[in-house]
Design a protein around this motif. Structure first.
Motif, PDB file in Angstrom:
ATOM      1  N   LEU A   1     -18.562   6.245 -13.937  1.00 41.72           N
ATOM      2  CA  LEU A   1     -17.442   5.323 -14.156  1.00 41.72           C
ATOM      3  C   LEU A   1     -17.113   5.204 -15.637  1.00 41.72           C
ATOM      4  O   LEU A   1     -15.933   5.196 -16.015  1.00 41.72           O
ATOM      5  N   ASP A   2     -18.138   5.128 -16.477  1.00 45.16           N
ATOM      6  CA  ASP A   2     -17.897   5.039 -17.919  1.00 45.16           C
ATOM      7  C   ASP A   2     -17.219   6.298 -18.443  1.00 45.16           C
ATOM      8  O   ASP A   2     -16.308   6.222 -19.277  1.00 45.16           O
ATOM      9  N   LEU A   3     -17.627   7.458 -17.967  1.00 43.13           N
ATOM     10  CA  LEU A   3     -16.978   8.705 -18.382  1.00 43.13           C
ATOM     11  C   LEU A   3     -15.516   8.732 -17.942  1.00 43.13           C
ATOM     12  O   LEU A   3     -14.639   9.189 -18.669  1.00 43.13           O
ATOM     13  N   TRP A   4     -15.248   8.226 -16.742  1.00 45.66           N
ATOM     14  CA  TRP A   4     -13.875   8.163 -16.240  1.00 45.66           C
ATOM     15  C   TRP A   4     -13.026   7.226 -17.111  1.00 45.66           C
ATOM     16  O   TRP A   4     -11.882   7.539 -17.451  1.00 45.66           O
ATOM     17  N   VAL A   5     -13.609   6.090 -17.508  1.00 47.63           N
ATOM     18  CA  VAL A   5     -12.904   5.131 -18.355  1.00 47.63           C
ATOM     19  C   VAL A   5     -12.607   5.756 -19.713  1.00 47.63           C
ATOM     20  O   VAL A   5     -11.485   5.646 -20.229  1.00 47.63           O
TER      21      VAL A   5
ATOM     22  N   ASN B   1     -12.295   8.893 -20.494  1.00 48.44           N
ATOM     23  CA  ASN B   1     -11.245   9.894 -20.300  1.00 48.44           C
ATOM     24  C   ASN B   1      -9.881   9.220 -20.165  1.00 48.44           C
ATOM     25  O   ASN B   1      -8.897   9.655 -20.775  1.00 48.44           O
ATOM     26  N   SER B   2      -9.820   8.158 -19.408  1.00 45.28           N
ATOM     27  CA  SER B   2      -8.563   7.438 -19.221  1.00 45.28           C
ATOM     28  C   SER B   2      -8.066   6.826 -20.529  1.00 45.28           C
ATOM     29  O   SER B   2      -6.871   6.862 -20.821  1.00 45.28           O
TER      30      SER B   2
ATOM     31  N   ALA C   1     -10.649   4.419 -30.114  1.00 44.31           N
ATOM     32  CA  ALA C   1     -12.017   4.410 -30.634  1.00 44.31           C
ATOM     33  C   ALA C   1     -12.709   3.082 -30.327  1.00 44.31           C
ATOM     34  O   ALA C   1     -13.899   3.053 -29.991  1.00 44.31           O
ATOM     35  N   GLY C   2     -11.966   1.993 -30.425  1.00 45.52           N
ATOM     36  CA  GLY C   2     -12.533   0.678 -30.116  1.00 45.52           C
ATOM     37  C   GLY C   2     -12.953   0.557 -28.667  1.00 45.52           C
ATOM     38  O   GLY C   2     -14.051   0.080 -28.360  1.00 45.52           O
ATOM     39  N   TRP C   3     -12.079   0.988 -27.758  1.00 42.49           N
ATOM     40  CA  TRP C   3     -12.419   0.939 -26.339  1.00 42.49           C
ATOM     41  C   TRP C   3     -13.603   1.855 -26.026  1.00 42.49           C
ATOM     42  O   TRP C   3     -14.498   1.490 -25.260  1.00 42.49           O
ATOM     43  N   THR C   4     -13.613   3.021 -26.648  1.00 47.23           N
ATOM     44  CA  THR C   4     -14.715   3.951 -26.411  1.00 47.23           C
ATOM     45  C   THR C   4     -16.028   3.357 -26.892  1.00 47.23           C
ATOM     46  O   THR C   4     -17.042   3.423 -26.191  1.00 47.23           O
ATOM     47  N   ALA C   5     -16.019   2.760 -28.079  1.00 41.69           N
ATOM     48  CA  ALA C   5     -17.237   2.143 -28.613  1.00 41.69           C
ATOM     49  C   ALA C   5     -17.719   1.016 -27.701  1.00 41.69           C
ATOM     50  O   ALA C   5     -18.921   0.893 -27.440  1.00 41.69           O
ATOM     51  N   MET C   6     -16.792   0.217 -27.196  1.00 39.15           N
ATOM     52  CA  MET C   6     -17.186  -0.878 -26.316  1.00 39.15           C
ATOM     53  C   MET C   6     -17.833  -0.360 -25.040  1.00 39.15           C
ATOM     54  O   MET C   6     -18.868  -0.866 -24.595  1.00 39.15           O
TER      55      MET C   6
ATOM     56  N   GLY D   1      -1.824   3.344 -17.721  1.00 38.75           N
ATOM     57  CA  GLY D   1      -0.953   4.514 -17.729  1.00 38.75           C
ATOM     58  C   GLY D   1      -1.521   5.664 -18.532  1.00 38.75           C
ATOM     59  O   GLY D   1      -2.159   5.475 -19.551  1.00 38.75           O
ATOM     60  N   VAL D   2      -1.305   6.848 -18.023  1.00 40.13           N
ATOM     61  CA  VAL D   2      -1.751   8.061 -18.687  1.00 40.13           C
ATOM     62  C   VAL D   2      -0.513   8.848 -19.062  1.00 40.13           C
ATOM     63  O   VAL D   2       0.352   9.095 -18.229  1.00 40.13           O
ATOM     64  N   THR D   3      -0.409   9.236 -20.320  1.00 39.15           N
ATOM     65  CA  THR D   3       0.793   9.929 -20.754  1.00 39.15           C
ATOM     66  C   THR D   3       0.609  11.438 -20.832  1.00 39.15           C
ATOM     67  O   THR D   3       1.565  12.166 -20.713  1.00 39.15           O
ATOM     68  N   LYS D   4      -0.593  11.900 -21.063  1.00 40.75           N
ATOM     69  CA  LYS D   4      -0.820  13.335 -21.191  1.00 40.75           C
ATOM     70  C   LYS D   4      -1.207  13.920 -19.841  1.00 40.75           C
ATOM     71  O   LYS D   4      -2.224  13.573 -19.272  1.00 40.75           O
ATOM     72  N   GLY D   5      -0.400  14.827 -19.358  1.00 38.18           N
ATOM     73  CA  GLY D   5      -0.687  15.472 -18.094  1.00 38.18           C
ATOM     74  C   GLY D   5      -1.529  16.709 -18.298  1.00 38.18           C
ATOM     75  O   GLY D   5      -2.108  16.908 -19.357  1.00 38.18           O
ATOM     76  N   PRO D   6      -1.576  17.568 -17.289  1.00 42.02           N
ATOM     77  CA  PRO D   6      -2.326  18.808 -17.405  1.00 42.02           C
ATOM     78  C   PRO D   6      -1.788  19.669 -18.548  1.00 42.02           C
ATOM     79  O   PRO D   6      -0.609  19.617 -18.887  1.00 42.02           O
TER      80      PRO D   6
END
Length: 73
Positions: A17-21, A23-24, A36-41, A60-65
């Motif tokens: 779940l953390d890896l998915w977060v 990535n998102s 970077a802040g969200w990743t550190a948290m 929302g995700v802006t970068k697609g494949p």
């Protein structure tokens, strides 16, 4: 022994779940500092970071494949 496997299973689920977060977060359109802040948290506080992100994190995700072959939709 089965009790130990239960905790290992929960730790693996939390890690996925953390890896998915993470990535998102990095695929969102927020600034690099925000990402970077969200990743550190999430890395430093895995369970609490996941809970806070689910309430207040970027949406929302802006970068697609990266190529047409990766989007089979």
């Amino acid at each position: 022994m089965p009790f130990t496997y239960f905790w290992i299973f929960l730790a693996v689920i939390l890690l996925l779940l953390d890896l998915w977060v993470i990535n998102s977060v990095w695929r969102s359109d927020n600034s690099t500092g925000n990402k970077a802040g969200w990743t550190a948290m999430v890395v430093l506080l895995p369970f609490l970071g996941l809970a806070i992100w689910s309430i207040a994190g970027p949406r929302g995700v802006t970068k697609g494949p990266s190529s047409p072959e990766h989007s089979k939709g």
